[in-house]
Design a protein around this motif. Structure first.
Motif, PDB file in Angstrom:
ATOM      1  N   TYR A   1       5.351   9.486   4.092  1.00 46.46           N
ATOM      2  CA  TYR A   1       5.617   8.171   3.623  1.00 46.46           C
ATOM      3  C   TYR A   1       7.045   7.518   4.441  1.00 46.46           C
ATOM      4  CZ  TYR A   1       2.522   9.696   0.020  1.00 46.46           C
ATOM      5  OH  TYR A   1       1.103  10.073  -0.696  1.00 46.46           O
TER       6      TYR A   1
ATOM      7  N   MET B   1       0.846  -1.189  -0.255  1.00 48.29           N
ATOM      8  CA  MET B   1       0.051  -0.101  -0.029  1.00 48.29           C
ATOM      9  C   MET B   1       0.928   1.268  -0.103  1.00 48.29           C
ATOM     10  SD  MET B   1      -2.799   1.488  -0.033  1.00 48.29           S
ATOM     11  CE  MET B   1      -4.074   0.313   0.048  1.00 48.29           C
ATOM     12  N   ARG B   2       2.043   1.307   0.899  1.00 46.56           N
ATOM     13  CA  ARG B   2       2.718   2.339   0.896  1.00 46.56           C
ATOM     14  C   ARG B   2       3.392   2.314  -0.239  1.00 46.56           C
ATOM     15  NH1 ARG B   2       8.504   2.619   1.999  1.00 46.56           N
ATOM     16  NH2 ARG B   2       9.100   4.449   2.730  1.00 46.56           N
TER      17      ARG B   2
ATOM     18  N   THR C   1       2.609   1.616  -3.348  1.00 42.74           N
ATOM     19  CA  THR C   1       1.672   1.998  -4.633  1.00 42.74           C
ATOM     20  C   THR C   1       1.381   3.646  -4.406  1.00 42.74           C
ATOM     21  OG1 THR C   1      -0.264   1.606  -3.331  1.00 42.74           O
ATOM     22  CG2 THR C   1       0.626  -0.117  -4.903  1.00 42.74           C
ATOM     23  N   MET C   2       1.283   4.106  -3.063  1.00 43.17           N
ATOM     24  CA  MET C   2       1.044   5.633  -3.048  1.00 43.17           C
ATOM     25  C   MET C   2       2.166   6.322  -3.335  1.00 43.17           C
ATOM     26  SD  MET C   2      -1.017   4.989   0.659  1.00 43.17           S
ATOM     27  CE  MET C   2      -1.142   6.742   1.166  1.00 43.17           C
TER      28      MET C   2
ATOM     29  N   LYS D   1       2.303   8.768  -6.943  1.00 46.91           N
ATOM     30  CA  LYS D   1       2.601  10.269  -6.664  1.00 46.91           C
ATOM     31  C   LYS D   1       3.978  10.428  -7.362  1.00 46.91           C
ATOM     32  CE  LYS D   1       3.029  14.004  -2.973  1.00 46.91           C
ATOM     33  NZ  LYS D   1       2.948  14.065  -1.956  1.00 46.91           N
TER      34      LYS D   1
ATOM     35  N   TYR E   1      -5.108   2.574 -10.613  1.00 44.29           N
ATOM     36  CA  TYR E   1      -4.416   1.403  -9.742  1.00 44.29           C
ATOM     37  C   TYR E   1      -5.211   0.369 -10.153  1.00 44.29           C
ATOM     38  CZ  TYR E   1      -2.071   5.333  -7.087  1.00 44.29           C
ATOM     39  OH  TYR E   1      -1.551   6.486  -6.512  1.00 44.29           O
TER      40      TYR E   1
END
Length: 162
Positions: free
Chosen positions: A152, A53-54, A56-57, A61, A79
């Motif tokens: 992040y 999850m981290r 992909t974020m 970005k 996504y």
């Protein structure tokens, strides 16, 4: 042509997709794949679920920022976690996430319409252009910048499971 590695974590790799579903000039296409086999996201251990999850974020970005820096007006990132086409080849599906840049001036995969994903045999993707060396370098550079932003930082994410 082979997918090109952009970035990796302990459990996942980020690659530039060599046979893109969205051509470079319309936003581009990345793929995140685990280093271990999982059929789908429900099989991920909690720490790896948090890690992806981290990732992909951060990647989304960075991808949007990088493509805009490269002159491609990406206004949205989509996504998709799929795997259906594996069944067409009698292969086991595997968990992976496609990340698509959606450029406001796209004409084939036009924004804001939903993407088209016809079978490869239709020829729909034949003239699609993968990301180039400069795009890949800029995405890599932006990932390194984004991952240092307070939100992040790894420390913000590893304490979740403590």
């Amino acid at each position: 042509m082979k997918n090109e590695l952009i970035y990796e974590t302990d459990n996942f790799i980020v690659e530039a997709f060599s046979f893109p579903h969205i051509s470079r000039e319309e936003g581009g296409h990345l793929k995140i794949t685990p280093k271990k086999y999982y059929e789908d996201r429900s099989e991920l251990p909690p720490r790896e679920a948090i890690e992806v999850m981290r990732l992909t974020m951060i990647t989304g970005k960075a991808f949007k920022r990088a493509m805009n820096n490269r002159g491609i007006p990406v206004i949205r990132v989509n996504y998709h976690d799929m795997g259906n086409w594996a069944y067409k080849k009698n292969e086991k599906p595997y968990f992976h996430i496609h990340i698509y840049g959606r450029a406001e001036n796209a004409t084939i995969q036009a924004w804001p319409e939903a993407m088209q994903l016809p079978d490869r045999s239709t020829g729909f993707y034949d003239n699609f252009i993968p990301l180039n060396r400069e795009d890949i370098n800029e995405i890599r550079k932006q990932i390194l910048i984004v991952e240092e932003e307070a939100k992040y930082r790894n420390s913000e994410w590893t304490t979740v499971l403590v």
